[in-house]
Design an enzyme around this catalytic site. Structure first.
Site, mmCIF file in Angstrom:
data_model
loop_
_atom_site.group_PDB
_atom_site.id
_atom_site.type_symbol
_atom_site.label_atom_id
_atom_site.label_comp_id
_atom_site.label_asym_id
_atom_site.label_seq_id
_atom_site.Cartn_x
_atom_site.Cartn_y
_atom_site.Cartn_z
ATOM 1 N N ALA A 1 0.817 -1.228 0.000
ATOM 2 C CA ALA A 1 0.000 0.000 0.000
ATOM 3 C C ALA A 1 0.845 1.271 0.000
ATOM 4 O O ALA A 1 0.303 2.367 0.061
ATOM 5 C CB ALA A 1 -0.944 -0.004 1.196
ATOM 6 N N SER B 1 -4.290 -10.434 -12.380
ATOM 7 C CA SER B 1 -3.921 -9.697 -13.590
ATOM 8 C C SER B 1 -4.594 -10.301 -14.813
ATOM 9 O O SER B 1 -4.837 -11.515 -14.870
ATOM 10 C CB SER B 1 -2.407 -9.750 -13.788
ATOM 11 O OG SER B 1 -2.059 -9.215 -15.047
ATOM 12 N N TYR C 1 5.260 -14.423 -14.025
ATOM 13 C CA TYR C 1 4.238 -13.476 -13.541
ATOM 14 C C TYR C 1 2.844 -13.979 -13.906
ATOM 15 O O TYR C 1 1.952 -14.071 -13.051
ATOM 16 C CB TYR C 1 4.485 -12.098 -14.156
ATOM 17 C CG TYR C 1 3.475 -11.052 -13.739
ATOM 18 C CD1 TYR C 1 3.587 -10.416 -12.502
ATOM 19 C CD2 TYR C 1 2.414 -10.703 -14.568
ATOM 20 C CE1 TYR C 1 2.663 -9.453 -12.110
ATOM 21 C CE2 TYR C 1 1.492 -9.744 -14.186
ATOM 22 C CZ TYR C 1 1.621 -9.120 -12.951
ATOM 23 O OH TYR C 1 0.696 -8.177 -12.563
ATOM 24 N N LYS D 1 -0.194 -15.310 -11.288
ATOM 25 C CA LYS D 1 -1.520 -14.682 -11.204
ATOM 26 C C LYS D 1 -2.633 -15.679 -11.544
ATOM 27 O O LYS D 1 -3.713 -15.650 -10.939
ATOM 28 C CB LYS D 1 -1.574 -13.468 -12.119
ATOM 29 C CG LYS D 1 -0.607 -12.352 -11.722
ATOM 30 C CD LYS D 1 -0.907 -11.832 -10.323
ATOM 31 C CE LYS D 1 -0.123 -10.566 -9.996
ATOM 32 N NZ LYS D 1 -0.495 -9.996 -8.691
ATOM 33 N N ILE E 1 -2.392 -0.575 -15.537
ATOM 34 C CA ILE E 1 -2.804 0.516 -14.647
ATOM 35 C C ILE E 1 -1.604 1.457 -14.505
ATOM 36 O O ILE E 1 -0.455 0.997 -14.427
ATOM 37 C CB ILE E 1 -3.192 -0.031 -13.243
ATOM 38 C CG1 ILE E 1 -4.248 -1.164 -13.343
ATOM 39 C CG2 ILE E 1 -3.669 1.098 -12.333
ATOM 40 C CD1 ILE E 1 -5.625 -0.756 -13.776
HETATM 41 P P1 NDP Z 1 3.833 -1.096 -7.724
HETATM 42 O O1 NDP Z 1 5.119 -1.677 -8.225
HETATM 43 O O2 NDP Z 1 3.479 0.300 -8.047
HETATM 44 O O3 NDP Z 1 3.795 -1.257 -6.106
HETATM 45 C C1 NDP Z 1 4.109 -2.506 -5.552
HETATM 46 C C2 NDP Z 1 3.777 -2.536 -4.080
HETATM 47 O O4 NDP Z 1 4.033 -3.873 -3.599
HETATM 48 C C3 NDP Z 1 4.640 -1.599 -3.261
HETATM 49 O O5 NDP Z 1 3.874 -1.144 -2.161
HETATM 50 C C4 NDP Z 1 5.771 -2.498 -2.766
HETATM 51 O O6 NDP Z 1 6.353 -2.054 -1.544
HETATM 52 C C5 NDP Z 1 5.012 -3.810 -2.556
HETATM 53 N N1 NDP Z 1 5.862 -4.997 -2.643
HETATM 54 C C6 NDP Z 1 6.617 -5.415 -3.703
HETATM 55 N N2 NDP Z 1 7.287 -6.539 -3.398
HETATM 56 C C7 NDP Z 1 6.966 -6.835 -2.112
HETATM 57 C C8 NDP Z 1 7.358 -7.860 -1.202
HETATM 58 N N3 NDP Z 1 8.229 -8.823 -1.524
HETATM 59 N N4 NDP Z 1 6.825 -7.852 0.043
HETATM 60 C C9 NDP Z 1 5.967 -6.892 0.397
HETATM 61 N N5 NDP Z 1 5.538 -5.899 -0.413
HETATM 62 C C10 NDP Z 1 6.048 -5.875 -1.651
HETATM 63 O O7 NDP Z 1 2.702 -2.123 -8.183
HETATM 64 P P2 NDP Z 1 1.186 -1.850 -8.637
HETATM 65 O O8 NDP Z 1 0.526 -0.950 -7.680
HETATM 66 O O9 NDP Z 1 1.174 -1.531 -10.076
HETATM 67 O O10 NDP Z 1 0.594 -3.338 -8.515
HETATM 68 C C11 NDP Z 1 -0.212 -3.762 -7.425
HETATM 69 C C12 NDP Z 1 -0.775 -5.131 -7.776
HETATM 70 O O11 NDP Z 1 -1.547 -5.044 -8.977
HETATM 71 C C13 NDP Z 1 0.296 -6.195 -8.028
HETATM 72 O O12 NDP Z 1 -0.114 -7.425 -7.486
HETATM 73 C C14 NDP Z 1 0.341 -6.260 -9.549
HETATM 74 O O13 NDP Z 1 0.810 -7.513 -10.014
HETATM 75 C C15 NDP Z 1 -1.106 -6.010 -9.899
HETATM 76 N N6 NDP Z 1 -1.292 -5.531 -11.261
HETATM 77 C C16 NDP Z 1 -0.751 -4.328 -11.676
HETATM 78 C C17 NDP Z 1 -0.925 -3.891 -12.980
HETATM 79 C C18 NDP Z 1 -0.365 -2.609 -13.499
HETATM 80 O O14 NDP Z 1 -0.428 -2.380 -14.730
HETATM 81 N N7 NDP Z 1 0.165 -1.727 -12.654
HETATM 82 C C19 NDP Z 1 -1.678 -4.715 -13.959
HETATM 83 C C20 NDP Z 1 -2.210 -5.933 -13.420
HETATM 84 C C21 NDP Z 1 -2.011 -6.312 -12.128
HETATM 85 P P3 NDP Z 1 7.600 -0.978 -1.548
HETATM 86 O O15 NDP Z 1 7.016 0.369 -1.919
HETATM 87 O O16 NDP Z 1 8.109 -1.005 -0.155
HETATM 88 O O17 NDP Z 1 8.580 -1.463 -2.560
#
Ligand code: NDP
Length: 252
Positions: A14, A145, A158, A162, A191
């Protein structure tokens, strides 16, 4: 009669992107947010400062580590006294292109991706469900996804993670229906977050955009509204759903 307590909702990942927008929507609607992140303390602090209302708290943990998942759920319950909803949003997207990755790199990306995107949510779900069952119910929302259905040219692990999370959520919806624990899944297309920057600004950006009849990709804010609805309001009969949120860029 005592006023109903605000729901306590753990949103993983988040600090940024979709998870950040989910936390903001939930906070505006009166929830207490357990704002989870991996390592980006500054982003988590910034996001926390944007949340409406009071009583939210940050929690740092690597969801790829089963012991860290255990500490995370225990810490959230100890801090808030309860947990009502788990939103499994944290995830990673890494290239594992089969034609160019070395075997060692292939191994590393597959392991990291499955540990983070599949085993993390599975372990957090296990832990949350033990708590939900002592309280007569709870809710789970998983973020998967479009890749689970469409496939990914250069990120097979990936897509696999999913697709596996989709069926994990559906299996759990069947298993946990009697326990009043609906399990909902949202499968977004592109997104506008950090994760999508490469695809949306790189050489393939025009092709990505051309897939979208709306003339744009989805926004984190739209995802926040969708997931907040599932977390707080969606009828239990939607349990087991996998909701497409991809602007009709991929229909199945
Ligand atoms: P971002 O890369 O913008 O953010 C990722 C978030 O996940 C960050 O808060 C990060 O924390 C956290 N995170 C990453 N790795 C870990 C870990 N090992 N343990 C705990 N937290 C972790 O991703 P999005 O907001 O784009 O994606 C959110 C979800 O939506 C994901 O599951 C993604 O696969 C899915 N999704 C996204 C799409 C897109 O186009 N953006 C499309 C389809 C699905 P920190 O800030 O500390 O690194």
């Amino acid at each position: 009669m005592a006023a109903a307590l605000p729901p306590v909702i753990l949103v993983t990942g988040a600090s940024r992107g979709i998870g950040r927008a989910i936390a903001q929507h939930l906070a505006r609607r009166g929830a207490r947010v357990a704002l989870h992140y991996a390592r980006n303390d500054a982003a988590a602090r910034d996001t926390l400062a944007t949340l409406a209302g009071e009583g939210h708290a940050p929690f740092r943990a690597d969801v790829a580590d089963p012991a860290a998942c255990e500490r995370l759920v225990a810490d959230v319950i100890a801090h808030f006294g309860r947990l009502d909803v788990l939103v499994n949003n944290a995830g990673i997207y890494e290239d594992d292109a089969i034609k160019s990755a070395s075997y060692a790199e292939w191994q590393r990306v597959w392991r990291r991706t499955i540990d983070t995107n599949l085993l993390g949510p599975a372990n957090l779900t296990y832990l949350a469900v033990q708590h939900f069952r002592t309280r007569g119910g709870g809710r789970i929302v998983n973020i998967t996804s479009r890749a689970a259905f469409r496939g990914e040219l250069t990120a097979q692990s990936y897509a696999a993670s999913k697709a596996a999370l989709n069926i994990t959520g559906q299996s759990l919806a069947r298993a946990l229906g009697p326990d009043h624990i609906p399990v909902f899944t949202v499968a977004p297309g592109w997104i506008d977050t950090d994760m999508a920057v490469g695809a949306l600004t790189g050489p393939g950006a025009a092709e990505v955009l051309a897939q979208h009849p709306l003339g744009r990709v989805g926004t984190a804010d739209e995802m926040g509204a969708t997931v907040a609805w599932l977390a707080l309001e969606a009828p239990a009969n939607l349990t087991g759903c996998v909701l497409d949120a991809n602007g009709a860029s991929y229909l199945r």
